[in-house]
Motif scaffolding. Structure first.
Motif, PDB file in Angstrom:
ATOM      1  N   UNK A  59      -9.531  22.473   4.781  1.00  0.00           N
ATOM      2  CA  UNK A  59     -10.096  22.049   3.498  1.00  0.00           C
ATOM      3  C   UNK A  59     -10.838  20.722   3.572  1.00  0.00           C
ATOM      4  N   UNK A  60     -11.057  20.203   4.762  1.00  0.00           N
ATOM      5  CA  UNK A  60     -11.601  18.845   4.880  1.00  0.00           C
ATOM      6  C   UNK A  60     -12.925  18.659   4.128  1.00  0.00           C
ATOM      7  N   UNK A  61     -13.837  19.620   4.256  1.00  0.00           N
ATOM      8  CA  UNK A  61     -15.164  19.422   3.657  1.00  0.00           C
ATOM      9  C   UNK A  61     -15.152  19.549   2.136  1.00  0.00           C
ATOM     10  N   UNK A  62     -14.602  20.619   1.555  1.00  0.00           N
ATOM     11  CA  UNK A  62     -14.572  20.657   0.082  1.00  0.00           C
ATOM     12  C   UNK A  62     -13.719  19.547  -0.521  1.00  0.00           C
ATOM     13  N   UNK A  63     -12.640  19.173   0.157  1.00  0.00           N
ATOM     14  CA  UNK A  63     -11.785  18.083  -0.326  1.00  0.00           C
ATOM     15  C   UNK A  63     -12.570  16.769  -0.354  1.00  0.00           C
ATOM     16  N   UNK A  85       0.360  17.170  14.170  1.00  0.00           N
ATOM     17  CA  UNK A  85      -0.399  18.257  14.779  1.00  0.00           C
ATOM     18  C   UNK A  85       0.477  19.506  14.889  1.00  0.00           C
ATOM     19  N   UNK A  86      -0.095  20.656  14.542  1.00  0.00           N
ATOM     20  CA  UNK A  86       0.618  21.922  14.635  1.00  0.00           C
ATOM     21  C   UNK A  86       1.374  22.313  13.378  1.00  0.00           C
ATOM     22  N   UNK A  87       1.410  21.433  12.385  1.00  0.00           N
ATOM     23  CA  UNK A  87       2.136  21.730  11.147  1.00  0.00           C
ATOM     24  C   UNK A  87       1.238  22.488  10.179  1.00  0.00           C
ATOM     25  N   UNK A  88       1.834  23.264   9.232  1.00  0.00           N
ATOM     26  CA  UNK A  88       1.013  23.943   8.217  1.00  0.00           C
ATOM     27  C   UNK A  88       0.168  22.968   7.399  1.00  0.00           C
ATOM     28  N   UNK A  89       0.714  21.785   7.124  1.00  0.00           N
ATOM     29  CA  UNK A  89      -0.053  20.795   6.371  1.00  0.00           C
ATOM     30  C   UNK A  89      -1.278  20.351   7.145  1.00  0.00           C
ATOM     31  N   UNK A 137      -0.877  20.553  -3.840  1.00  0.00           N
ATOM     32  CA  UNK A 137      -2.033  20.032  -3.093  1.00  0.00           C
ATOM     33  C   UNK A 137      -1.586  19.762  -1.653  1.00  0.00           C
ATOM     34  N   UNK A 138      -1.466  20.823  -0.864  1.00  0.00           N
ATOM     35  CA  UNK A 138      -0.837  20.747   0.450  1.00  0.00           C
ATOM     36  C   UNK A 138      -1.430  19.666   1.357  1.00  0.00           C
ATOM     37  N   UNK A 139      -2.759  19.476   1.424  1.00  0.00           N
ATOM     38  CA  UNK A 139      -3.283  18.442   2.327  1.00  0.00           C
ATOM     39  C   UNK A 139      -2.822  17.034   1.981  1.00  0.00           C
ATOM     40  N   UNK A 140      -2.291  16.844   0.777  1.00  0.00           N
ATOM     41  CA  UNK A 140      -1.951  15.536   0.227  1.00  0.00           C
ATOM     42  C   UNK A 140      -0.484  15.155   0.463  1.00  0.00           C
ATOM     43  N   UNK A 141       0.279  15.995   1.155  1.00  0.00           N
ATOM     44  CA  UNK A 141       1.738  15.870   1.113  1.00  0.00           C
ATOM     45  C   UNK A 141       2.349  14.893   2.108  1.00  0.00           C
ATOM     46  N   UNK A 197       0.815  -1.210   0.000  1.00  0.00           N
ATOM     47  CA  UNK A 197       0.000   0.000   0.000  1.00  0.00           C
ATOM     48  C   UNK A 197       0.851   1.264   0.000  1.00  0.00           C
ATOM     49  N   UNK A 198       0.302   2.306  -0.612  1.00  0.00           N
ATOM     50  CA  UNK A 198       0.793   3.677  -0.513  1.00  0.00           C
ATOM     51  C   UNK A 198      -0.418   4.549  -0.242  1.00  0.00           C
ATOM     52  N   UNK A 199      -0.357   5.348   0.806  1.00  0.00           N
ATOM     53  CA  UNK A 199      -1.517   6.140   1.201  1.00  0.00           C
ATOM     54  C   UNK A 199      -1.086   7.509   1.713  1.00  0.00           C
ATOM     55  N   UNK A 200      -1.927   8.504   1.510  1.00  0.00           N
ATOM     56  CA  UNK A 200      -1.658   9.794   2.154  1.00  0.00           C
ATOM     57  C   UNK A 200      -2.389   9.827   3.492  1.00  0.00           C
ATOM     58  N   UNK A 201      -1.768  10.487   4.473  1.00  0.00           N
ATOM     59  CA  UNK A 201      -2.201  10.361   5.862  1.00  0.00           C
ATOM     60  C   UNK A 201      -2.228  11.724   6.549  1.00  0.00           C
TER      61      UNK A 201
END
Length: 223
Positions: free
Chosen positions: A170-174, A159-163, A210-214, A151-155
């Motif tokens: 962006x949780x809801x629109x994402x 806590x406390x990071x810009x990501x 796509x910052x949330x994906x990093x 598996x490869x997954x984004x996670x």
């Protein structure tokens, strides 16, 4: 009859919405973005997906990004509920010379027999399934003893990071755009808690707009 009714209820507990906008959009988006995503993740995929057996089960193969890692003449059992992905997936399988067995099923209920798979793979999928723990239990059920889940997954980011802040903002629109995808799942903990005999996981970070994906993990779990 009671067992049949119970099975039917369990199957309908996990249902995929064939959305008239999101489904086609995601099929088109991942088809267009495939070269970019492949360049970004290739080194990790080459390590995790090396020497795949001739028959592989993939949960959420989408438009077929991982078909290039299967041996020519091999078979992919594709657990893909989004019908909009099926056409591009079949086209990709034809180009790669891979036989395709598409199952329009949710990953929580693949319908495959116990201990029937030597290898199950996923990439960028556990973020969007309804219940990751149930999916991993299903993976363990269908794997033969000694079989591998790769598996490869984004996670979720620390806590406390810009990501992490971007993931929260962006949780809801994402999630709406990418059919329930969550960037806030601690999937490393979920995999380690799933009851596999052995789990090896690498954490890494990619750099994309796509910052949330990093923030990502890649690994192999053995049944």
């Amino acid at each position: 009859m009671a067992d049949t009714a119970t099975t039917r209820e369990a199957d309908t507990a996990f249902e995929f919405e064939q959305h008239t906008i999101r489904g086609p959009f995601n099929a088109a988006f991942f088809r267009v973005m495939d070269p970019y995503i492949e360049r970004t993740l290739r080194a990790h995929k080459q390590r995790i997906f090396t020497d795949l057996p001739r028959e592989v089960v993939e949960i959420g193969p989408g438009v077929g990004a991982n078909l290039r890692y299967l041996p020519a003449g091999g078979t992919l059992v594709a657990i893909e509920p989004n019908r909009s992905m099926h056409g591009p997936l079949r086209d990709a399988a034809h180009r790669q010379g891979v036989r395709l067995d598409v199952r329009e099923r949710m990953a929580e209920r693949t319908g495959l027999p116990d201990s029937s798979a030597e290898c199950v793979i996923s990439s960028l999928v556990l973020c969007s399934v309804q219940d990751p723990a149930t999916v991993l239990a299903e993976v363990r059920r269908i794997l033969r003893p000694g079989g591998t889940f790769r598996f490869l997954e984004h996670v979720v980011a620390p806590e406390g990071s810009p990501t992490r802040a971007a993931q929260r903002l962006l949780r809801r629109p994402w999630a709406w755009t990418f059919e329930g995808c969550s960037c806030e799942r601690d999937l490393e903990r979920t995999v380690r808690s799933a009851g596999f005999n052995d789990v090896a996981i690498e954490r890494y970070r990619i750099r994309t707009p796509f910052l949330p994906f990093n923030t990502h993990i890649a690994g192999i779990a053995r049944a």
